[in-house]
Scaffold this active site. Sequence first.
Site, mmCIF file in Angstrom:
data_model
loop_
_atom_site.group_PDB
_atom_site.id
_atom_site.type_symbol
_atom_site.label_atom_id
_atom_site.label_comp_id
_atom_site.label_asym_id
_atom_site.label_seq_id
_atom_site.Cartn_x
_atom_site.Cartn_y
_atom_site.Cartn_z
ATOM 1 N N HIS A 1 0.807 -1.228 0.000
ATOM 2 C CA HIS A 1 0.000 0.000 0.000
ATOM 3 C C HIS A 1 0.839 1.277 0.000
ATOM 4 O O HIS A 1 0.619 2.180 0.810
ATOM 5 C CB HIS A 1 -0.962 0.011 1.188
ATOM 6 N N HIS B 1 -6.741 -3.644 -5.199
ATOM 7 C CA HIS B 1 -6.312 -2.262 -5.437
ATOM 8 C C HIS B 1 -5.585 -2.104 -6.760
ATOM 9 O O HIS B 1 -5.153 -1.000 -7.098
ATOM 10 C CB HIS B 1 -5.429 -1.765 -4.288
ATOM 11 N N ASP C 1 -2.161 -5.506 -3.805
ATOM 12 C CA ASP C 1 -2.287 -4.253 -3.056
ATOM 13 C C ASP C 1 -0.934 -3.580 -2.869
ATOM 14 O O ASP C 1 -0.526 -3.257 -1.756
ATOM 15 C CB ASP C 1 -2.975 -4.508 -1.711
#
Length: 341
Positions: free
Chosen positions: A227, A287, A254
């Site tokens: 992230h 994501h 992600d």
Amino acid sequence: MSVETQNTPAVSPEDIETAEKFKSEANESFKSLLYVRKKIKKICIQKQLKKNPNVAIYYANRSFAYLKTECFGYALTDASKSVELDKTYVKGYYRRAAAHMSLGKFKEALKDYEYVTKVRPNDKDAKLKYSECNKVVKKIAFEKAISVDFNKKNIADSINLDAMTIENEYTGPRLEDGKVTLNFMKELMELYKKQGKLHRKYAYKQPSLIEVPISDDEKFTVCGDIHGQFYDLMNIFELNGLPAETNPYLFNGDFVDRGSFSVECIFTLFGFKLLYPSHFFMSRGNHESATMNQMYGFDGEVKSKYTAQMADLFTEVYNWLPLAHCLNKKVLVSRFINSTV
């Protein structure tokens, strides 16, 4: 309190009292937004539902916990159940709208936000969410209406790397004979530590990904959500060693969003993928999508550091990433396997 349906099971006064006790415990645990506390809340809410499954607020609360842990499908199911139990419970519609938004179901989200704003006309947050969602719905409709290019070329095919020049003042890492080397990767990580920027020519050259099987007979490291936390990524390599043929890695989706250094993270990972294609693996996460990137920041970061075209290219590259890896034909690793506590 919720409105009971005809088919809801009977609940004793003792179970109702116990369920409310669990609800208080869950609310206390959720004052902090730490991941562990979110899990505690879900556990407490499940105890509530076991004791009394007829209360809309319990499902709405668990929906909120699922939203915070990005289990959007479960969040939508619980929010819908909350609305089913009490068709006047505003938070149920609010949670369902948020779940729809996270799943890219903007029209459905707009209907729920519209209901919330009608019931709560002075709710500023609800009005803002409705306005944002309405803009997205109109934008999608407009783009669909003017879209005429059914044979649109890939972004990658439209980029002329040979025509890109590397300026004399560029001091970052350079490819050797057009290839990524270990020295290139070390220089790249040092450049990013100093918050420098990789040249756009090398940035465009990164996404040449090939799915490969995972070796069975060696140590294998699996890493979760990065992230955009570049310095956390550097700490992983510091503790566990740099990727190598004798030190393989799998980064399980992600890679971007939320953090401020998502570009640096994904380019570092792509670089190691090019350097060790048979010993470095990357799975696509939730994501790695245009919708999530627009909501959580990666799209804006790429446009700020590079170009809108680069942002579109990332969306295209996501399609090349595998969704899962099977380790030693025994362990399935994927970002798209949700589990409940």
